[in-house]
Motif scaffolding. Structure first.
Motif, PDB file in Angstrom:
ATOM      1  N   GLU A 153       0.824  -1.205   0.000  1.00 53.15           N
ATOM      2  CA  GLU A 153       0.000   0.000   0.000  1.00 53.15           C
ATOM      3  C   GLU A 153       0.863   1.261   0.000  1.00 53.15           C
ATOM      4  N   ALA A 154       2.000   1.205   0.715  1.00 52.57           N
ATOM      5  CA  ALA A 154       2.873   2.380   0.803  1.00 52.57           C
ATOM      6  C   ALA A 154       3.825   2.480  -0.387  1.00 52.57           C
ATOM      7  N   GLY A 155       3.831   1.473  -1.233  1.00 53.25           N
ATOM      8  CA  GLY A 155       4.729   1.492  -2.385  1.00 53.25           C
ATOM      9  C   GLY A 155       6.199   1.452  -2.002  1.00 53.25           C
ATOM     10  N   ILE A 156       6.520   0.741  -0.935  1.00 52.31           N
ATOM     11  CA  ILE A 156       7.906   0.681  -0.462  1.00 52.31           C
ATOM     12  C   ILE A 156       8.736  -0.144  -1.434  1.00 52.31           C
ATOM     13  N   ASP A 157       9.796   0.449  -1.930  1.00 54.56           N
ATOM     14  CA  ASP A 157      10.655  -0.202  -2.917  1.00 54.56           C
ATOM     15  C   ASP A 157      11.844  -0.845  -2.215  1.00 54.56           C
ATOM     16  N   SER A 158      11.592  -1.983  -1.626  1.00 52.78           N
ATOM     17  CA  SER A 158      12.641  -2.722  -0.929  1.00 52.78           C
ATOM     18  C   SER A 158      12.442  -4.206  -1.178  1.00 52.78           C
ATOM     19  N   PRO A 159      12.919  -4.704  -2.322  1.00 49.53           N
ATOM     20  CA  PRO A 159      12.715  -6.121  -2.654  1.00 49.53           C
ATOM     21  C   PRO A 159      13.237  -7.070  -1.588  1.00 49.53           C
ATOM     22  N   GLU A 160      14.353  -6.712  -0.962  1.00 48.17           N
ATOM     23  CA  GLU A 160      14.925  -7.615   0.042  1.00 48.17           C
ATOM     24  C   GLU A 160      14.001  -7.766   1.238  1.00 48.17           C
ATOM     25  N   ASP A 161      13.457  -6.634   1.724  1.00 46.16           N
ATOM     26  CA  ASP A 161      12.556  -6.707   2.884  1.00 46.16           C
ATOM     27  C   ASP A 161      11.276  -7.455   2.537  1.00 46.16           C
ATOM     28  N   LEU A 162      10.718  -7.186   1.360  1.00 51.39           N
ATOM     29  CA  LEU A 162       9.490  -7.856   0.966  1.00 51.39           C
ATOM     30  C   LEU A 162       9.735  -9.348   0.732  1.00 51.39           C
ATOM     31  N   CYS A 163      10.898  -9.681   0.199  1.00 48.57           N
ATOM     32  CA  CYS A 163      11.272 -11.083   0.019  1.00 48.57           C
ATOM     33  C   CYS A 163      11.282 -11.812   1.363  1.00 48.57           C
ATOM     34  N   VAL A 164      11.873 -11.187   2.365  1.00 47.43           N
ATOM     35  CA  VAL A 164      11.951 -11.802   3.687  1.00 47.43           C
ATOM     36  C   VAL A 164      10.555 -11.990   4.278  1.00 47.43           C
ATOM     37  N   LEU A 165       9.685 -10.990   4.096  1.00 52.68           N
ATOM     38  CA  LEU A 165       8.329 -11.108   4.643  1.00 52.68           C
ATOM     39  C   LEU A 165       7.561 -12.254   3.993  1.00 52.68           C
ATOM     40  N   TYR A 166       7.663 -12.363   2.670  1.00 44.91           N
ATOM     41  CA  TYR A 166       6.993 -13.487   1.999  1.00 44.91           C
ATOM     42  C   TYR A 166       7.584 -14.822   2.459  1.00 44.91           C
ATOM     43  N   SER A 167       8.912 -14.864   2.606  1.00 38.05           N
ATOM     44  CA  SER A 167       9.561 -16.105   3.031  1.00 38.05           C
ATOM     45  C   SER A 167       9.132 -16.494   4.442  1.00 38.05           C
ATOM     46  N   ASN A 168       9.019 -15.484   5.317  1.00 36.63           N
ATOM     47  CA  ASN A 168       8.597 -15.766   6.691  1.00 36.63           C
ATOM     48  C   ASN A 168       7.146 -16.247   6.742  1.00 36.63           C
ATOM     49  N   ARG A 169       6.290 -15.605   5.916  1.00 34.17           N
ATOM     50  CA  ARG A 169       4.898 -16.057   5.901  1.00 34.17           C
ATOM     51  C   ARG A 169       4.808 -17.471   5.337  1.00 34.17           C
ATOM     52  N   ALA A 170       5.677 -17.772   4.371  1.00 37.49           N
ATOM     53  CA  ALA A 170       5.709 -19.127   3.823  1.00 37.49           C
ATOM     54  C   ALA A 170       6.046 -20.141   4.908  1.00 37.49           C
ATOM     55  N   ALA A 171       6.954 -19.765   5.812  1.00 36.19           N
ATOM     56  CA  ALA A 171       7.305 -20.670   6.913  1.00 36.19           C
ATOM     57  C   ALA A 171       6.083 -20.956   7.786  1.00 36.19           C
ATOM     58  N   CYS A 172       5.241 -19.925   7.991  1.00 35.80           N
ATOM     59  CA  CYS A 172       4.016 -20.132   8.776  1.00 35.80           C
ATOM     60  C   CYS A 172       3.068 -21.080   8.052  1.00 35.80           C
ATOM     61  N   TYR A 173       2.905 -20.863   6.757  1.00 33.53           N
ATOM     62  CA  TYR A 173       2.040 -21.763   5.990  1.00 33.53           C
ATOM     63  C   TYR A 173       2.542 -23.208   6.082  1.00 33.53           C
TER      64      TYR A 173
END
Length: 385
Positions: free
Chosen positions: A115-135
């Motif tokens: 929503e904020a349009g944050i341009d940080s692929p590394e941070d977003l990559c980590v968030l998706y990876s962490n959520r994947a661990a929860c799944y």
């Protein structure tokens, strides 16, 4: 969440996205591995062997070192503070086994970034990876694969998303895709023993499933560019940097504590030898390190009293009483400071406080008698004047 799925071979019991021997909740599988074995929903395939230090698959990315104190307001890459806190809260919940709650935190952080349009692929990559661990913990391998794929689109050849996706594929018995991801992991880091073990296990399954020509039925295994391999070797990951920062802070705190203890002892020794100015200087250095140490204020107040610096002694006692409102030494030494400043009424009040806290303090009784006489003489002198 939680698709009912047929699990891969040799599943551990209660491990993480990639459980390992030696981690809490891991149970090593001992029987023969077969392609048709079934496991309890929500458990991921066991991966025997361990990762190198700093590369545990069972923790969310960017969660720091195990056992380290958790600062929920710690910065996280380019994430603004509210989103960094969501990530840190997710990491803590994950470590505490609250995977559903952790998933919600990571989802909120991901949505906030988008929503904020944050341009940080590394941070977003980590968030998706962490959520994947929860799944994966919840047995939802399909959504795990989806999030890992998103993470890898943001940062190709990122190790943890590859490992987690491989585990999810194996859980769904999509052994060819799992094999490809494990082989890709080993191109990035050949020391990941968990991937070696999984490749060995899946190879047997693929031979049974596809026969001697099993390799021809595999999807193409991507060639990891040398730059990606060197990046993992030469440039520390965000997790490694966080661990280094935590260790540096611990070392800084340890050195400061040692310095504080040394200065305090030196100050005490100087007091014993009557060198009150030198002792006061040592205590001042102590307070620069730990400004909320009550005993240092009362110690320095004693030095100021000996040096007839009554105003400084009073101020130090005030500071001590803000920290410990019932500190007898602070009341007693402030009374002496008031006495030195000829404020006998305040001195009498503080001495009465001392005796209320401890009626057996003889010095306070004697001083109270003295200041009471001085107060009487002062009032008499004022009335005659």
């Amino acid at each position: 969440m939680g698709n009912t799925q047929k699990k891969g071979p040799g599943h551990g019991e209660g491990g993480g996205p990639h459980s390992q021997p030696g981690t809490p909740g891991h149970k090593r599988s001992h029987g023969n591995n077969t392609a048709n074995s079934k496991e309890v929903q929500g458990k991921s395939p066991a991966v025997n062997g361990t990762l190198p230090a700093g590369k545990s698959q069972d923790e969310p990315q960017g969660s720091g070192t195990a056992g380290a104190s958790c600062n929920l307001d710690a910065p996280c890459g380019a994430l603004p503070p509210p989103l960094a806190r969501l990530k840190n809260e997710g990491n803590l919940l994950f470590k505490n086994g609250q995977f559903g709650d952790a998933l919600e935190k990571y989802t909120q952080a991901i949505d906030g970034c988008l929503e904020a349009g944050i341009d940080s692929p590394e941070d977003l990559c980590v968030l998706y990876s962490n959520r994947a661990a929860c799944y994966l913990k919840d047995g939802n391998s399909t959504d795990c694969i989806q999030d890992c794929t998103r993470a890898l689109e943001l940062r190709p050849f990122s190790l943890k998303p590859l490992l987690r996706r491989a585990m999810a594929y194996e859980t769904l018995e999509r052994y060819r895709k799992a094999y490809v991801d494990y082989k890709t992991v080993l191109q990035i880091d050949v020391s990941v023993q968990a991937a070696h073990d999984s490749v060995h296990r899946i190879t047997k399954m693929l031979i049974e499933q596809d026969g001697p020509d099993w390799r021809e039925k595999l999807p193409e295994i991507p060639m990891v560019p040398l730059s990606a391999q060197q990046h993992r070797k030469d440039e520390p990951s965000a997790e490694v940097l966080e661990a280094r920062a935590a260790r540096a802070q611990q070392e800084k705190t340890r050195k400061a504590e040692a310095r504080f203890t040394l200065l305090k002892q030196e100050g005490n020794d100087l007091v014993k030898s009557g060198q009150f100015q030198g002792a006061a200087d040592k205590y001042s250095e102590c307070l620069a390190i730990k400004p909320n140490e009550c005993v240092i204020y009362t110690n320095r107040a004693l030095c100021y009293l000996k040096l007839e610096g009554f105003t400084g002694a009073k101020q130090d006692c005030d500071s001590a009483l803000q920290i410990e409102p019932n500190n007898k030494k602070a009341f007693y030494r402030r009374a002496l400071a008031h006495k030195g400043l000829k404020d006998y009424l305040s001195a009498s009040t503080d001495l009465q406080e001392v005796l209320q806290l401890d009626p057996n303090v003889q010095e306070a009784e004697q001083e109270l008698e003295t200041v009471t006489n001085l107060l009487r003489e002062s009032l008499l002198a004022n009335s005659q004047g």
